[in-house]
Scaffold this motif. Structure first.
Motif, PDB file in Angstrom:
ATOM      1  N   PRO A 140       0.823  -1.207   0.000  1.00  0.00           N
ATOM      2  CA  PRO A 140       0.000   0.000   0.000  1.00  0.00           C
ATOM      3  C   PRO A 140       0.857   1.257   0.000  1.00  0.00           C
ATOM      4  O   PRO A 140       1.895   1.314   0.643  1.00  0.00           O
ATOM      5  N   ALA A 141       0.413   2.270  -0.718  1.00  0.00           N
ATOM      6  CA  ALA A 141       1.162   3.525  -0.802  1.00  0.00           C
ATOM      7  C   ALA A 141       1.209   4.232   0.548  1.00  0.00           C
ATOM      8  O   ALA A 141       2.133   4.975   0.824  1.00  0.00           O
ATOM      9  N   ASP A 142       0.193   4.011   1.386  1.00  0.00           N
ATOM     10  CA  ASP A 142       0.159   4.696   2.672  1.00  0.00           C
ATOM     11  C   ASP A 142       0.894   3.938   3.776  1.00  0.00           C
ATOM     12  O   ASP A 142       0.902   4.366   4.918  1.00  0.00           O
ATOM     13  N   GLN A 143       1.518   2.828   3.455  1.00  0.00           N
ATOM     14  CA  GLN A 143       2.237   2.052   4.449  1.00  0.00           C
ATOM     15  C   GLN A 143       3.506   2.795   4.858  1.00  0.00           C
ATOM     16  O   GLN A 143       4.317   3.168   4.019  1.00  0.00           O
ATOM     17  N   LEU A 144       3.660   3.032   6.133  1.00  0.00           N
ATOM     18  CA  LEU A 144       4.816   3.758   6.641  1.00  0.00           C
ATOM     19  C   LEU A 144       5.995   2.816   6.797  1.00  0.00           C
ATOM     20  O   LEU A 144       5.838   1.639   7.108  1.00  0.00           O
ATOM     21  N   SER A 145       7.175   3.348   6.590  1.00  0.00           N
ATOM     22  CA  SER A 145       8.376   2.540   6.767  1.00  0.00           C
ATOM     23  C   SER A 145       9.434   3.353   7.484  1.00  0.00           C
ATOM     24  O   SER A 145       9.352   4.575   7.576  1.00  0.00           O
ATOM     25  N   ASN A 146      10.424   2.672   7.983  1.00  0.00           N
ATOM     26  CA  ASN A 146      11.576   3.274   8.633  1.00  0.00           C
ATOM     27  C   ASN A 146      11.167   4.247   9.736  1.00  0.00           C
ATOM     28  O   ASN A 146      10.319   3.939  10.559  1.00  0.00           O
ATOM     29  N   ASP A 171       9.411   6.898   9.677  1.00  0.00           N
ATOM     30  CA  ASP A 171       8.042   7.426   9.634  1.00  0.00           C
ATOM     31  C   ASP A 171       7.129   6.678  10.593  1.00  0.00           C
ATOM     32  O   ASP A 171       6.125   7.215  11.048  1.00  0.00           O
ATOM     33  N   ARG A 172       7.492   5.448  10.901  1.00  0.00           N
ATOM     34  CA  ARG A 172       6.686   4.667  11.842  1.00  0.00           C
ATOM     35  C   ARG A 172       6.774   5.201  13.268  1.00  0.00           C
ATOM     36  O   ARG A 172       5.929   4.895  14.096  1.00  0.00           O
ATOM     37  N   LEU A 173       7.800   5.978  13.556  1.00  0.00           N
ATOM     38  CA  LEU A 173       7.991   6.489  14.913  1.00  0.00           C
ATOM     39  C   LEU A 173       7.055   7.651  15.244  1.00  0.00           C
ATOM     40  O   LEU A 173       6.850   7.950  16.414  1.00  0.00           O
ATOM     41  N   ILE A 174       6.530   8.304  14.228  1.00  0.00           N
ATOM     42  CA  ILE A 174       5.665   9.458  14.472  1.00  0.00           C
ATOM     43  C   ILE A 174       4.414   8.997  15.207  1.00  0.00           C
ATOM     44  O   ILE A 174       3.742   8.058  14.800  1.00  0.00           O
ATOM     45  N   GLY A 175       4.145   9.655  16.323  1.00  0.00           N
ATOM     46  CA  GLY A 175       3.008   9.288  17.160  1.00  0.00           C
ATOM     47  C   GLY A 175       3.394   8.394  18.332  1.00  0.00           C
ATOM     48  O   GLY A 175       2.592   8.200  19.233  1.00  0.00           O
ATOM     49  N   HIS A 176       4.607   7.832  18.331  1.00  0.00           N
ATOM     50  CA  HIS A 176       5.046   6.991  19.442  1.00  0.00           C
ATOM     51  C   HIS A 176       5.378   7.850  20.654  1.00  0.00           C
ATOM     52  O   HIS A 176       5.738   9.013  20.539  1.00  0.00           O
ATOM     53  N   HIS A 177       5.270   7.228  21.822  1.00  0.00           N
ATOM     54  CA  HIS A 177       5.639   7.904  23.055  1.00  0.00           C
ATOM     55  C   HIS A 177       7.131   7.760  23.286  1.00  0.00           C
ATOM     56  O   HIS A 177       7.745   6.781  22.868  1.00  0.00           O
ATOM     57  N   ALA A 178       7.705   8.749  23.959  1.00  0.00           N
ATOM     58  CA  ALA A 178       9.130   8.757  24.256  1.00  0.00           C
ATOM     59  C   ALA A 178       9.323   9.299  25.661  1.00  0.00           C
ATOM     60  O   ALA A 178       8.463   9.988  26.199  1.00  0.00           O
ATOM     61  N   VAL A 179      10.468   8.986  26.254  1.00  0.00           N
ATOM     62  CA  VAL A 179      10.816   9.482  27.584  1.00  0.00           C
ATOM     63  C   VAL A 179      12.031  10.389  27.439  1.00  0.00           C
ATOM     64  O   VAL A 179      13.018  10.027  26.786  1.00  0.00           O
ATOM     65  N   VAL A 180      11.984  11.553  28.054  1.00  0.00           N
ATOM     66  CA  VAL A 180      13.070  12.525  27.965  1.00  0.00           C
ATOM     67  C   VAL A 180      14.214  12.081  28.871  1.00  0.00           C
ATOM     68  O   VAL A 180      14.038  11.878  30.068  1.00  0.00           O
ATOM     69  N   VAL A 189       6.309  11.750  19.751  1.00  0.00           N
ATOM     70  CA  VAL A 189       7.078  12.122  18.563  1.00  0.00           C
ATOM     71  C   VAL A 189       6.117  12.751  17.561  1.00  0.00           C
ATOM     72  O   VAL A 189       5.184  12.105  17.091  1.00  0.00           O
ATOM     73  N   ALA A 190       6.365  14.028  17.239  1.00  0.00           N
ATOM     74  CA  ALA A 190       5.510  14.741  16.294  1.00  0.00           C
ATOM     75  C   ALA A 190       6.049  14.644  14.873  1.00  0.00           C
ATOM     76  O   ALA A 190       5.284  14.647  13.914  1.00  0.00           O
ATOM     77  N   ALA A 191       7.375  14.548  14.734  1.00  0.00           N
ATOM     78  CA  ALA A 191       7.998  14.471  13.412  1.00  0.00           C
ATOM     79  C   ALA A 191       9.434  13.988  13.576  1.00  0.00           C
ATOM     80  O   ALA A 191       9.966  13.955  14.685  1.00  0.00           O
ATOM     81  N   ILE A 192      10.031  13.607  12.461  1.00  0.00           N
ATOM     82  CA  ILE A 192      11.437  13.227  12.432  1.00  0.00           C
ATOM     83  C   ILE A 192      12.112  14.140  11.422  1.00  0.00           C
ATOM     84  O   ILE A 192      11.677  14.250  10.279  1.00  0.00           O
ATOM     85  N   ASP A 193      13.173  14.808  11.851  1.00  0.00           N
ATOM     86  CA  ASP A 193      13.940  15.701  10.984  1.00  0.00           C
ATOM     87  C   ASP A 193      15.368  15.181  10.926  1.00  0.00           C
ATOM     88  O   ASP A 193      16.162  15.450  11.821  1.00  0.00           O
ATOM     89  N   GLY A 194      15.673  14.382   9.891  1.00  0.00           N
ATOM     90  CA  GLY A 194      17.005  13.757   9.798  1.00  0.00           C
ATOM     91  C   GLY A 194      17.149  12.715  10.890  1.00  0.00           C
ATOM     92  O   GLY A 194      16.404  11.748  10.943  1.00  0.00           O
TER      93      GLY A 194
END
Length: 161
Positions: free
Chosen positions: A82-88, A90-99, A135-140
């Motif tokens: 599927p064209a909308d399938q996220l990879s690499n 991009d899959r991290l967007i929306g995941h929770h993280a700990v500072v 995670v809102a976005a990945i920049d590099g």
């Protein structure tokens, strides 16, 4: 010199094949590997006693034919799904993280899953160590993070930041 090429042309074609294969491993764009098929075809032509001019023609024709005919099929096969399938990442967007280290607009560290990422926020105040963020976005190689909040009326999460 021409006599040496006629005697040891297989070394030249094998070297060309190996160099093109290494170039493919470094670039991963499916051009060099298909050109290396042309070098293998020329090696086979040498072993059957073809003259040098014919070996060069075989190399050019096979390299061009495989690039034109096989590369589009190979790329289509690699892009199946599927064209909308996220990879690499991009899959991290929306995941929770700990500072792990306080995050500001310039620097910080977060742990996403089991990996440590550099992080920053777009704007706003510094996020303290230990805070749970999203995670809102990945920049590099940097995660852009924000605080997840829950709307009291709907119970759905939204991102601030």
């Amino acid at each position: 010199m021409l006599e040496w090429i006629n005697d040891f042309g297989w070394i030249i074609w094998l070297t060309v094949f190996l160099l093109l294969a290494v170039a493919e491993m470094l670039t991963l764009n499916l051009y060099f590997i298909l050109m290396s098929v042309g070098a293998l075809a020329s090696l086979v032509a040498f072993l059957f006693g073809a003259p040098l001019w014919l070996q060069i023609v075989i190399f050019c024709v096979v390299a061009l034919a495989t690039t034109v005919l096989i590369r589009p099929l190979a790329l289509a096969h690699l892009r199946r799904g599927p064209a909308d399938q996220l990879s690499n990442v991009d899959r991290l967007i929306g995941h929770h993280a700990v500072v792990l280290e306080p995050v500001s607009t310039n620097s910080g560290l977060v742990k996403i899953g089991g990996d440590v990422w550099t992080a920053r926020i777009r704007d706003g105040k510094e996020i303290p160590m230990g805070a749970e963020v999203e995670v809102a976005a990945i920049d590099g190689a940097t995660a852009i993070i924000s605080f997840p909040t829950v709307h009291k009326a709907t119970g759905t999460a939204a991102i601030i930041g």
